[in-house]
Design an enzyme around this catalytic site. Structure first.
Site, PDB file in Angstrom:
ATOM      1  N   CYS B 161       0.800  -1.229   0.000  1.00 26.12           N
ATOM      2  CA  CYS B 161       0.000   0.000   0.000  1.00 26.12           C
ATOM      3  C   CYS B 161       0.834   1.280   0.000  1.00 26.12           C
ATOM      4  O   CYS B 161       0.286   2.369  -0.011  1.00 26.12           O
ATOM      5  CB  CYS B 161      -0.944  -0.033   1.197  1.00 26.12           C
ATOM      6  SG  CYS B 161      -1.785  -1.611   1.304  1.00 26.12           S
ATOM      7  N   HIS B 294      -2.654   8.213   6.088  1.00 24.51           N
ATOM      8  CA  HIS B 294      -2.957   6.955   5.404  1.00 24.51           C
ATOM      9  C   HIS B 294      -4.377   6.532   5.802  1.00 24.51           C
ATOM     10  O   HIS B 294      -5.174   6.179   4.958  1.00 24.51           O
ATOM     11  CB  HIS B 294      -1.913   5.904   5.791  1.00 24.51           C
ATOM     12  CG  HIS B 294      -2.005   4.645   4.995  1.00 24.51           C
ATOM     13  ND1 HIS B 294      -1.924   4.633   3.625  1.00 24.51           N
ATOM     14  CD2 HIS B 294      -2.172   3.346   5.374  1.00 24.51           C
ATOM     15  CE1 HIS B 294      -2.043   3.380   3.188  1.00 24.51           C
ATOM     16  NE2 HIS B 294      -2.197   2.587   4.226  1.00 24.51           N
ATOM     17  N   HIS B 329      -9.626   2.301  -0.110  1.00 18.33           N
ATOM     18  CA  HIS B 329      -8.170   2.113  -0.103  1.00 18.33           C
ATOM     19  C   HIS B 329      -7.775   1.575  -1.474  1.00 18.33           C
ATOM     20  O   HIS B 329      -8.105   0.445  -1.823  1.00 18.33           O
ATOM     21  CB  HIS B 329      -7.783   1.159   1.008  1.00 18.33           C
ATOM     22  CG  HIS B 329      -6.294   1.060   1.186  1.00 18.33           C
ATOM     23  ND1 HIS B 329      -5.403   1.784   0.428  1.00 18.33           N
ATOM     24  CD2 HIS B 329      -5.538   0.324   2.059  1.00 18.33           C
ATOM     25  CE1 HIS B 329      -4.165   1.495   0.801  1.00 18.33           C
ATOM     26  NE2 HIS B 329      -4.224   0.617   1.791  1.00 18.33           N
TER      27      HIS B 329
END
Lengths: 356, 400
Positions: B161, B294, B329
């Site tokens: 990620c 994040h 995400h």
């Protein structure tokens, strides 16, 4: 200001017995199939029994090859870990996809998914040596390893780091072998003499796997193999433009054709693409010592890290094993080694190594 | 940091818009892109929500003018469209005029095709052209081809990620060292059954709208996106009289070295990444005006990242928000998406809201910004944290 970069140690797990750094292709193994594996070291010498059993193949090869390299360099940790892998942990990816399909998305467990992530090997190495520094993974087909080299070299040259562990890892999965056979990227021969594949005259390659790791540093240690002078990657390149690009690579390093003592070529016996190498061996480097290695290692996306290992070993030992020689133009001394690789005409890489 | 790294172009597609302007409009209007899944058939369709891009593959094929027998995965289709937007927005007419590279990030690559034809490949020839498309690098080469990059430095980063944020770091370093004059950096990932089921087995998917930094957060929503920015050297900016959108002021990458998938409780890796970034940029924590966190809305990430923010900024934590409630995400693309949001924040002096926040987390007393705030911004910090302990921060600034 700009610092030089040295290869201070190596660690190689390949289809030949290369994990012992005291040897240099002394006993050669021939294979007769079109997909081959590695000569395994005794993993238990490097890992606790639990890890040796639990770890996926690629992770195990990567972790152990990196340990061999770190042991030889005499370092316990490094500032950064940079890995290249063309396919990631394919065995676990295949397991997860096939279970997903077979069980219609039910009864899945996370283990294979977790291990399938491309940066798993880099992450596991960092975890093992508790390296909290920079950690990158490049996944770009046959220039994955060289991408990692470019990154490491930049950091060491600019003195952003002083010791970096760099490596290339790839493993083979059963589905990958099956489908690449169907599209003839793997040779169609039922049995094959691997030591003779460079002259096979047929399409495709022999697929394999392996892990090659190196401790690079901007400080030269007693164990030093070679200086890493330059690395370049090009996404596309035609045979007609190849010599031009080689010349400019030499130019930017203030070198000429005559400065290159040995050229390490990525021939894999695929008649459709080995012509790239012929351009150089019949042209610019006609009078240079030609060497090749994929008849020993097979082909995988980061196999050029084995070519890098070969170049470093030749420079350190000042010897060229007979088995890698394609012609007989051995130089008196080996000072500069040029490594050139491409896979199926794409992702061309040039690496220049120099004696240290 | 020496030579400055100018951002001169941006391009993106996400669940809240098919270009940068549409994304900005949705951010300002507080319009989420999270919905029930419609494009992929999955048995989890009633128990998850996602951030989907409405375009079908055939719509994108037509936009790119691809031949019928092309071998682009959805990841490459999205990536090509976003990268082309970025190149056009920078006003680049001749890409080979300067030494240009492409660094793309992905985790999924051609997995959407692999999972569709996994057994079909063995029986039928029809879709075998996608076999070669599976590895991430082949998708990146297709994007390079679409923007006309030949004989160039083209590579792919895959660090879960944090991938696209790491592409920004590598691109910046290549310009700083004079290896490239220009580099297109970012990432692309499409939704796939592989990732949906993977995250499902980890039990970190929310069955409703994700709620970053909320006490009752239930996990993340996966999303798909592609986002690229154009980085150029001082030389090009001067020669081409470029309009600079912002600068990459600093960056840091560290490893948590704690666990393969979870972040350490106190966010050691994230703390170190932010500290390293500020050090490279040569700025004090007090100079950071906004943090695009994040903030995936998993219990583990938000606690760990929140603690890390407190460790770096102490009692003076700047306004922060996670935009994951808008987009979901988007994995490897997230760092690219949020780089663009950070630059939009700087350009418009606007902090975007952290949607769906209701209840203060009990472990600490920092609270995300829940409304659109207009405020003079000079520097924005963007965090990206991933599997394998990978932690990245990038600092964007208005001035060089």
């Amino acid at each position: 200001m700009m610092k030089k970069v040295y290869i201070n140690s190596v660690g190689s797990i390949s289809s030949q017995k290369t994990f012992d750094n005291d040897e240099f292709l002394n006993d050669i193994i021939n294979y007769h199939t079109t997909n081959i594996s590695v000569v395994n070291p005794n993993y238990k010498e490097y890992l606790d029994a639990g890890s040796a059993r639990r770890m996926a193949k690629g992770i195990k090869m990567g972790v152990v090859a990196s340990k061999i390299a770190m042991d030889e360099a005499g370092v316990e940790s490094v500032d950064a870990v940079i890995t290249g892998t063309g396919m990631g942990c394919v065995i676990d990816s295949e397991k997860f996809v096939s279970r997903l399909i077979d069980n219609n998305e039910e009864y899945l467990t996370p283990t294979s998914f977790i291990q399938s992530t491309h940066n798993t090997v880099g992450g596991q190495i960092a975890l093992g040596i508790q390296c909290k520094g920079y950690n990158f993974t490049y996944v770009h087909s046959s220039s994955s390893f060289e991408s990692a080299l470019i990154d490491a070299k930049l950091q060491l040259t600019l003195d952003e780091a002083s010791t970096i562990l760099v490596g290339g890892i790839d493993e083979l999965g059963p589905h990958m072998i099956q489908v690449h056979g169907l599209i003839k990227h793997i040779k169609q021969e039922k049995t094959i003499d691997n030591l003779a594949i460079l002259n096979s005259g047929t399409e495709g390659a022999v697929f394999s796997e392996g892990a090659n790791f190196f401790v690079l540093s901007n400080g030269k240690e007693n164990t030093c193999y070679a200086e890493l002078v330059d690395v370049e990657i090009l996404n596309t390149l035609s045979k007609e433009r190849l010599e031009q690009q080689v010349r400019s690579f030499l130019n930017q390093n203030k070198m000429t054709i005559n400065d290159v003592d040995v050229i390490v070529l990525g021939n894999n016996g695929d008649v459709s693409f080995d012509e790239y190498y012929s351009v150089l061996t019949n042209g610019l480097f006609k009078n240079t010592q030609h060497t090749a290695y994929k008849h020993l290692s097979g082909e995988f996306k980061t196999v050029s890290s084995f070519g890098f290992w070969l170049g470093a070993k030749m420079l350190k030992t000042q010897s060229i094993p007979q088995i890698v020689k394609l012609n007989d133009n051995a130089p008196k001394a080996i000072k500069n080694v040029l490594i050139y690789n491409q896979y199926r005409g794409e992702n061309h890489t040039f690496v220049m190594l120099r004696t240290c | 940091m020496g030579a400055s790294i100018a951002i001169t172009g941006m391009g993106m597609l996400s669940a809240i818009g098919n270009n940068v302007q549409e994304n900005y409009d949705s951010l300002v209007q507080g319009k989420t892109g999270i919905s029930k899944i419609s494009r992929l058939s999955t048995i989890h369709k009633d128990s998850i929500m996602v951030g989907e891009i409405p375009y079908t593959n055939s719509a994108m094929e037509a936009m790119l003018g691809l031949p019928k027998n092309h071998s682009f995965s959805r990841t490459s289709l999205l990536g090509s469209l976003a990268a082309k937007q970025a190149v056009a927005s920078a006003g680049i007419r001749d890409i080979s005029k300067y030494k240009t590279g492409l660094i793309s990030a992905s985790t999924v690559g051609g997995m959407d095709m692999t999972e569709q034809y996994y057994y079909d490949y063995l029986e039928n020839e029809t879709h075998r052209r996608f076999i070669k498309e599976h590895p991430l690098g082949d998708g990146t080469n297709k994007i390079a081809q679409q923007i006309g990059l030949n004989e160039s430095l083209v590579t792919t980063i895959s660090t879960a990620c944090s991938s696209a944020a790491n592409a920004i770091i590598m691109g910046s370093r290549l310009i700083k060292a004079g290896k490239l004059d220009r580099v297109i950096v970012g990432g692309t990932d499409c939704l796939s059954k592989f990732t949906i089921n993977g995250f499902k087995t980890l039990m970190i998917l929310s069955d409703t709208y994700n709620t970053p930094f909320d006490e009752n957060r239930k996990g993340l929503n996966l999303g798909e996106a592609a986002a690229y920015i154009v980085l150029e050297s001082d030389k090009i900016v001067k020669a081409e009289n470029r309009k600079v959108l912002g600068y990459v002021k600093g960056y840091g990458n560290t490893n948590d070295a704690f666990h393969q998938t979870a972040s350490s409780e106190n966010g050691d890796g994230a703390t170190a990444a932010m500290e390293k970034t500020l050090k490279v940029a040569g700025v004090n924590p007090s100079q950071v005006d906004y943090i695009n966190a994040h903030g995936t809305a998993t219990p583990n990430n938000d606690l760990s990242e929140g603690r890390a923010i407190i460790r770096v900024f102490g009692k003076k934590v700047p306004p922060f928000s996670s935009t994951k409630a808008f987009t979901g995400h988007t994995l490897a693309a997230a760092g690219g998406v949020e780089a663009i949001y950070s630059i939009l924040a700087l350009q418009n002096n606007t902090i975007f809201p952290n949607l769906n926040f209701k209840t203060q987390m009990k472990e600490f007393n920092i609270t995300p910004e829940t409304h659109l705030v207009e405020k003079e911004l000079q520097m924005v910090l963007s965090n990206s944290l991933g599997f394998g302990g990978n932690c990245t921060s990038v600092l964007f600034s208005k001035e060089p």
